[in-house]
Each structure stands twice: as structure tokens, then as C-alpha cells.
Design a protein around this motif. Structure first.
Motif, PDB file in Angstrom:
ATOM      1  N   TRP A   1       0.816  -1.224   0.000  1.00  0.00           N
ATOM      2  CA  TRP A   1       0.000   0.000   0.000  1.00  0.00           C
ATOM      3  C   TRP A   1       0.847   1.271   0.000  1.00  0.00           C
ATOM      4  O   TRP A   1       0.393   2.313  -0.466  1.00  0.00           O
ATOM      5  N   GLN A   2       2.076   1.203   0.509  1.00  0.00           N
ATOM      6  CA  GLN A   2       2.928   2.392   0.497  1.00  0.00           C
ATOM      7  C   GLN A   2       3.534   2.642  -0.877  1.00  0.00           C
ATOM      8  O   GLN A   2       3.872   3.771  -1.220  1.00  0.00           O
ATOM      9  N   LYS A   3       3.673   1.567  -1.657  1.00  0.00           N
ATOM     10  CA  LYS A   3       4.160   1.631  -3.037  1.00  0.00           C
ATOM     11  C   LYS A   3       5.427   2.499  -3.156  1.00  0.00           C
ATOM     12  O   LYS A   3       5.456   3.501  -3.864  1.00  0.00           O
ATOM     13  N   PRO A   4       6.495   2.105  -2.467  1.00  0.00           N
ATOM     14  CA  PRO A   4       7.690   2.953  -2.454  1.00  0.00           C
ATOM     15  C   PRO A   4       8.309   3.188  -3.825  1.00  0.00           C
ATOM     16  O   PRO A   4       8.808   4.286  -4.101  1.00  0.00           O
ATOM     17  N   HIS A   5       8.292   2.184  -4.689  1.00  0.00           N
ATOM     18  CA  HIS A   5       8.873   2.376  -6.021  1.00  0.00           C
ATOM     19  C   HIS A   5       8.107   3.450  -6.790  1.00  0.00           C
ATOM     20  O   HIS A   5       8.716   4.347  -7.406  1.00  0.00           O
ATOM     21  N   GLU A   6       6.787   3.364  -6.748  1.00  0.00           N
ATOM     22  CA  GLU A   6       5.972   4.350  -7.453  1.00  0.00           C
ATOM     23  C   GLU A   6       6.192   5.756  -6.896  1.00  0.00           C
ATOM     24  O   GLU A   6       6.248   6.737  -7.643  1.00  0.00           O
TER      25      GLU A   6
END
Length: 215
Positions: free
Chosen positions: A52-57
Motif C-alpha cells: 500500500w505504500q508503493k515505495p517504487h511508485e
């Protein structure tokens, strides 16, 4: 040893990353935080957070330059700081907990440095930062108006402040709504502090993504 205030802030931040079940019981015991820095780091670094944090995005959306200096406020164990270091020229991992910063700095890339801050002062170099990044932390800062002024002093001309935080509603992760700041509240606070909203992204399921620059 962490101070009582830093322990309370640390637990509050940890609560913001836990599933919603049991949040209210945890918040009621902030004055006797059960978690050590090591245990909190496990929460921050839990692989399930990535969903849910989607660090890559998030990192890709920042479009960091190789010459850029980034300050990650409330960096904790370096969840985002280490990722920034792969794209930016210089990264400051900023936190009020020295034990978490030790974890952030352990085996870190050479372009990542840690800064032990105060709750009311990020202790950033004046005019030295291109991007200030604050994720899931803003709603824990008490005197935000004064804090924004210190962040502004740290920005280079044309620098930006990026805010990622939870929508003010019930969510499967994050703190209860009463602890949160809505995106409208954040926009108003930054406008009052002399900033303008230059970008807003809808790429995260539970959080807003706002970018501000000084007027």
C-alpha cells in the motif's frame, strides 16, 4: 535512551503503520510505549507495507535528479531514504530517535547521512535542500506553522516539500481519523506559511501526495 517525548512520537508513528484493528487500544497506552527502536524498525520495514505504500511508485513520481539533495523527515530506519540514495546526489535521513538513525545509517550508501533532529527542528542546512519529503509524519508535528518556516529556510531556490499522509477517513491501515490531517487542512496550512501547491498525485490507495513550493 530515547526521551519520553521521542518514545511517544515513535509509538504514534508506528501506530500509523499498523492495521486499523486494535489502534485505539494502542493509542491509549502511548505514555508507556511497548516498542523498542528495533521492534519499531520491523514495523517500518515489514514487506507487507510495500503493497500500500508503493515505495517504487513514490520514488519514480519524484523524478529525482542525480544532483539533487533530499531530506527525508521522520526517516525512521531509512525505508525511503535508502531508496532515494539510489537516485539523488545526497540524502539526509532525519529523525529524533538516534537508535533508528543508527539502523538507517548501517550499511547505507555513501551519499546517505543521518541527522539527529529535535521534535521542533529538523536541523537541516540552510538553503541546502532541493526536496523535503515527509511521509506519514506530518500529523505528529505539534507546532507545524513554525516547523514549516524552518523547512522553508532549508530549501534551495525552487526547492519543494512533498507530503504523503493518510486520508482523513477510516482505512484498513493508519491511525484513526481523529489523528489525521485532511489534504485540505494541509493545503491551507502550507498556503498560510507562504507555499503554493504545484502538484497533486493520485497514485496511492490510502494516502494523498502533495507537492509545495515557496511563493
Amino acid at each position: 535512551m530515547p526521551t519520553r517525548s521521542s518514545s511517544i512520537l515513535r509509538l504514534a508513528a508506528a501506530v500509523s503503520l499498523l492495521p486499523a484493528a486494535g489502534l485505539h487500544a494502542q493509542v491509549q497506552h502511548q505514555h508507556h510505549p511497548p516498542q523498542s527502536s528495533g521492534e519499531y524498525a520491523k514495523v517500518l520495514e515489514d514487506p507487507s507495507r510495500d503493497a500500500w505504500q508503493k515505495p517504487h511508485e513514490v520514488v519514480m513520481a519524484l523524478e529525482l535528479k542525480a544532483t539533487e539533495t533530499v531530506a527525508d523527515i521522520g526517516a525512521g530506519s531509512g525505508y525511503f531514504s535508502r531508496r532515494f540514495a539510489n537516485h539523488a546526489g545526497k540524502v539526509y535521513a532525519v529523525d529524533i530517535d538516534k537508535d533508528l538513525l543508527a539502523l538507517a545509517g548501517k550499511n547505507a550508501p555513501a551519499n546517505l547521512s543521518t541527522i539527529l533532529a529535535e521534535p521542533d527542528d529538523p536541523k537541516l542546512p540552510a538553503g541546502g535542500i532541493d526536496t523535503v519529503f515527509i511521509c506519514d509524519v506530518l500529523h505528529h508535528i505539534s507546532d507545524r506553522a513554525a516547523y514549516y518556516g524552518k523547512l522553508r529556510s532549508a530549501l534551495k531556490p525552487g526547492g519543494r516539500i512533498v507530503i504523503v499522509d493518510f486520508f482523513k477517513k477510516e482505512l484498513p491501515v493508519g491511525p484513526p481519523p481523529a489523528m489525521k490531517l485532511s489534504d485540505d487542512e494541509v493545503k491551507k496550512e502550507f498556503a498560510a506559511a507562504g507555499f503554493r501547491l504545484v502538484r497533486s498525485l493520485d497514485i496511492l490507495p490510502h494516502q494523498y501526495f502533495l507537492v509545495f513550493q515557496a511563493r
